[in-house]
Scaffold this motif. Structure first.
Motif, short mmCIF file in Angstrom:
data_model
loop_
_atom_site.label_atom_id
_atom_site.label_comp_id
_atom_site.label_asym_id
_atom_site.label_seq_id
_atom_site.Cartn_x
_atom_site.Cartn_y
_atom_site.Cartn_z
N ASP A 1 -2.78 -4.91 0.20
CA ASP A 1 -3.36 -3.69 0.73
C ASP A 1 -3.01 -3.52 2.21
O ASP A 1 -3.87 -3.52 3.10
N GLU A 2 -1.73 -3.40 2.46
CA GLU A 2 -1.19 -3.25 3.81
C GLU A 2 0.14 -2.54 3.67
O GLU A 2 0.83 -2.65 2.66
N ASP B 1 -3.76 5.48 -4.66
CA ASP B 1 -4.17 4.15 -5.13
C ASP B 1 -4.07 4.03 -6.64
O ASP B 1 -3.74 2.96 -7.18
N TYR C 1 -0.26 -7.34 -5.45
CA TYR C 1 -0.51 -6.19 -4.59
C TYR C 1 -1.05 -6.63 -3.23
O TYR C 1 -1.90 -7.52 -3.14
N ARG D 1 0.82 -1.20 0.00
CA ARG D 1 0.00 0.00 0.00
C ARG D 1 0.86 1.26 0.00
O ARG D 1 1.84 1.37 0.73
#
Length: 243
Positions: free
Chosen positions: A214-215, A198, A212, A130
């Motif tokens: 998301d962290e 994003d 990917y 992220r």
């Protein structure tokens, strides 16, 4: 500027012969005017290889700890980062990170190229993590395009913890400039910052082919080290050259 010229003249041919870098889309980097170069971050050597391919100096934001070391090693490290066009960046988040971004803003206001790794630190496992919103704030406040860059194979050349590099080919892909002018005037809107960030990370994922996550990479690194991440350890505001 002097060091950048010397690096291209002397270091460039040596690294080119050893690592035979391949490059796509280099013409997407503007010949003049300010822009942000936003890259994935696989290796410490990313900040060495990528600027050698660009015909203009690229100024990076690097974690502040590299500039504050003590002893001979600390002083030499700080000197190296200053000579390689890198500026200290506080990655702790909040007001500290916001203040550090001012240095990057000055580069852009001066018409330069600013290099940022939105993940804020090197990927611990080769995946894409992220992005922090500092890159969005800079792009919107300065009103500049963002050129996404995918580094390929540099994690195999110099994995985390390895000082001497492996000799193998690396590559990089410069994507088309991302225009966020539709959001100008909304630089302080957190939802807009996240949306822009994003979009940048999506392009990096598309160009690099990375999985990917998301962290935040910093949180994953703490967990791998057996430490309990603090709530603010993701540090939304930061962005960094290497770490």
């Amino acid at each position: 500027m002097f060091y950048w010229v010397m690096k291209r003249i002397f270091l460039g041919p040596v690294l080119g012969l050893l690592f035979r870098p391949w490059v796509k889309g280099l013409d997407n980097v503007p010949a003049e005017g300010p822009a942000i170069i936003a890259s994935n971050h696989l290796s410490f050597s990313d900040s060495i290889f990528m600027p050698l391919m660009v015909s203009r100096p690229v100024v990076f934001l690097a974690k502040a700890e590299y500039f504050t070391g003590t002893g001979l090693k600390g002083r030499l490290t700080a000197l190296f980062f200053r000579l390689t066009n890198q500026l200290p960046m506080d990655r702790s988040g909040g007001a500290a990170s916001a203040a550090s971004l001012d240095a990057g803003m000055e580069v852009l206001r001066g018409g330069g190229l600013l290099g940022i790794y939105p993940e804020g630190t090197r990927s611990p496992d080769g995946r894409l993590y992220r992005g922090k919103v500092g890159v969005a704030r800079l792009a919107l406040e300065a009103g500049v395009p963002v050129i996404p860059v995918a580094m390929i194979g540099t994690d195999k050349v110099q994995p985390i913890g390895k000082r001497l590099p492996n000799i193998r080919r690396i590559g990089m892909i410069f994507g088309e400039p991302l225009d966020f002018s539709r959001y100008y005037g909304e630089a302080e809107d957190r939802l807009v910052q996240r949306k822009v960030t994003d979009e940048i990370m999506f392009e990096l994922m598309r160009l690099s082919g990375q999985e990917y996550v998301d962290e935040y990479a910093a949180v994953v690194k703490l967990r791998l080290a057996g430490k309990q991440p603090e709530p603010e350890s993701g540090g939304e505001g930061g962005a960094s050259a290497t770490g």
